[in-house]
Enzyme design. Structure first.
Site, PDB file in Angstrom:
ATOM      1  N   ASP A 127      -2.978 -48.048  24.874  1.00 61.66           N
ATOM      2  CA  ASP A 127      -2.395 -46.893  24.017  1.00 61.66           C
ATOM      3  C   ASP A 127      -1.189 -46.927  23.767  1.00 61.66           C
ATOM      4  OD1 ASP A 127      -5.279 -46.003  24.107  1.00 61.66           O
ATOM      5  OD2 ASP A 127      -4.587 -43.916  25.084  1.00 61.66           O
ATOM      6  N   HIS A 164      -1.629 -48.510  28.868  1.00 66.80           N
ATOM      7  CA  HIS A 164      -0.610 -48.404  27.794  1.00 66.80           C
ATOM      8  C   HIS A 164       0.247 -49.366  27.624  1.00 66.80           C
ATOM      9  CE1 HIS A 164      -1.742 -44.261  28.927  1.00 66.80           C
ATOM     10  NE2 HIS A 164      -1.395 -43.757  27.856  1.00 66.80           N
TER      11      HIS A 164
END
Length: 270
Positions: free
Chosen positions: A80, A230
């Site tokens: 992400d 992430h």
């Protein structure tokens, strides 16, 4: 094309409760405090459901891959908050080295800032999906019109830059409200959360991050799991590197040792 909207169980219950409260007050006006209390409690429950990223009471939500994908020994690695010009290229190299595929939930604004990098994600065989246009902390506080503009803008951005339209959406921080699911249905998007998250935006310990994904509170990683890391907003190790760069090889080695195959979410659609 929009997909059919199927209200979640809590949405149907809430609609019935509001109707019953209105009818009750109409028949017995003196009962309004009870009706107001029931409605207020229901709104609290709706809010709580939106604060739980893996909850499906507000609508369909992928927390695991479908059974067919799990039966094939597949897992989904999702990454992400990118694309990040410093971290994402190194993540792509690590994925190439392990012959693994991942799903990148990208921010539309960053895709416009780094279009070549966004296209490289796709060119290397990975998927780009919708993580909103601006990734605002107040995302879950907005109404349907704003959500259509915010999510639709990211759809348009990603389609224009990458040449493919996202099929999945992940809310910023996983937080949402009851308006989100009908908006996603209108935009033909499927909400996806995760099975295991590493909290790698706050924890710079690569061993701890990898361990949370491989041996979390729910036991060892298994087929059908959706993992969350992430490349954007990643915490830093003591050496100053994005923690995903040190944790990801360990996670991919763990997948290989367990005979699990990292695939994109789109690949897992039945």
């Amino acid at each position: 094309m929009p997909r059919p909207w199927h209200p979640g169980a809590l949405i149907g219950f809430s609609a019935a409760l509001h109707a019953a409260a209105a009818a009750g007050v109409a028949l017995r006006p003196e009962a309004w405090p009870w009706a107001a209390g029931a409605v207020a409690a229901n709104h609290g429950l709706l809010t709580a459901a939106g604060l739980l990223p893996r909850c499906s009471l507000l609508g369909t939500n992928w927390t695991r891959l479908p059974g067919t994908a799990a039966a094939r020994g597949e897992i989904a690695l999702t990454i992400d908050d990118g694309p990040d010009p410093d971290v994402t290229p190194r993540v792509l190299d690590l994925l190439d080295a392990h012959r693994a595929r991942a799903t990148f939930f990208v921010i539309g604004r960053l895709v416009r800032e780094h279009p070549a990098l966004a296209r490289e994600i796709v060119a290397r065989g990975h998927a780009v999906e919708n993580h909103s246009e601006h990734h605002l902390k107040t995302f879950s506080l907005h109404g349907p019109r704003w959500l259509v503009r915010e999510i639709g803008a990211a759809q348009d951005t990603i389609a224009e830059v990458c040449g493919r339209t996202p099929r999945f959406f992940r809310a910023p921080a996983g937080l949402r409200n009851p308006f989100l699911e009908p908006v996603l249905a209108r935009l033909d998007l499927q909400l996806a959360s995760w099975t295991r998250r590493a909290y790698d935006t706050r924890n710079g310990d690569a061993d701890a991050v990898a361990s949370r994904l491989l041996d979390g509170r729910d036991g060892k990683m298994r087929s059908g799991d959706i993992l969350l890391l992430h490349d954007g907003n990643a915490a830093r190790t003591s050496c100053g590197r994005a923690v995903i760069l040190e944790a990801l090889p360990r996670v991919l080695d763990g997948c290989r040792a367990s005979g699990l195959i990292p695939v994109t979410l789109e690949h897992a659609i039945p």
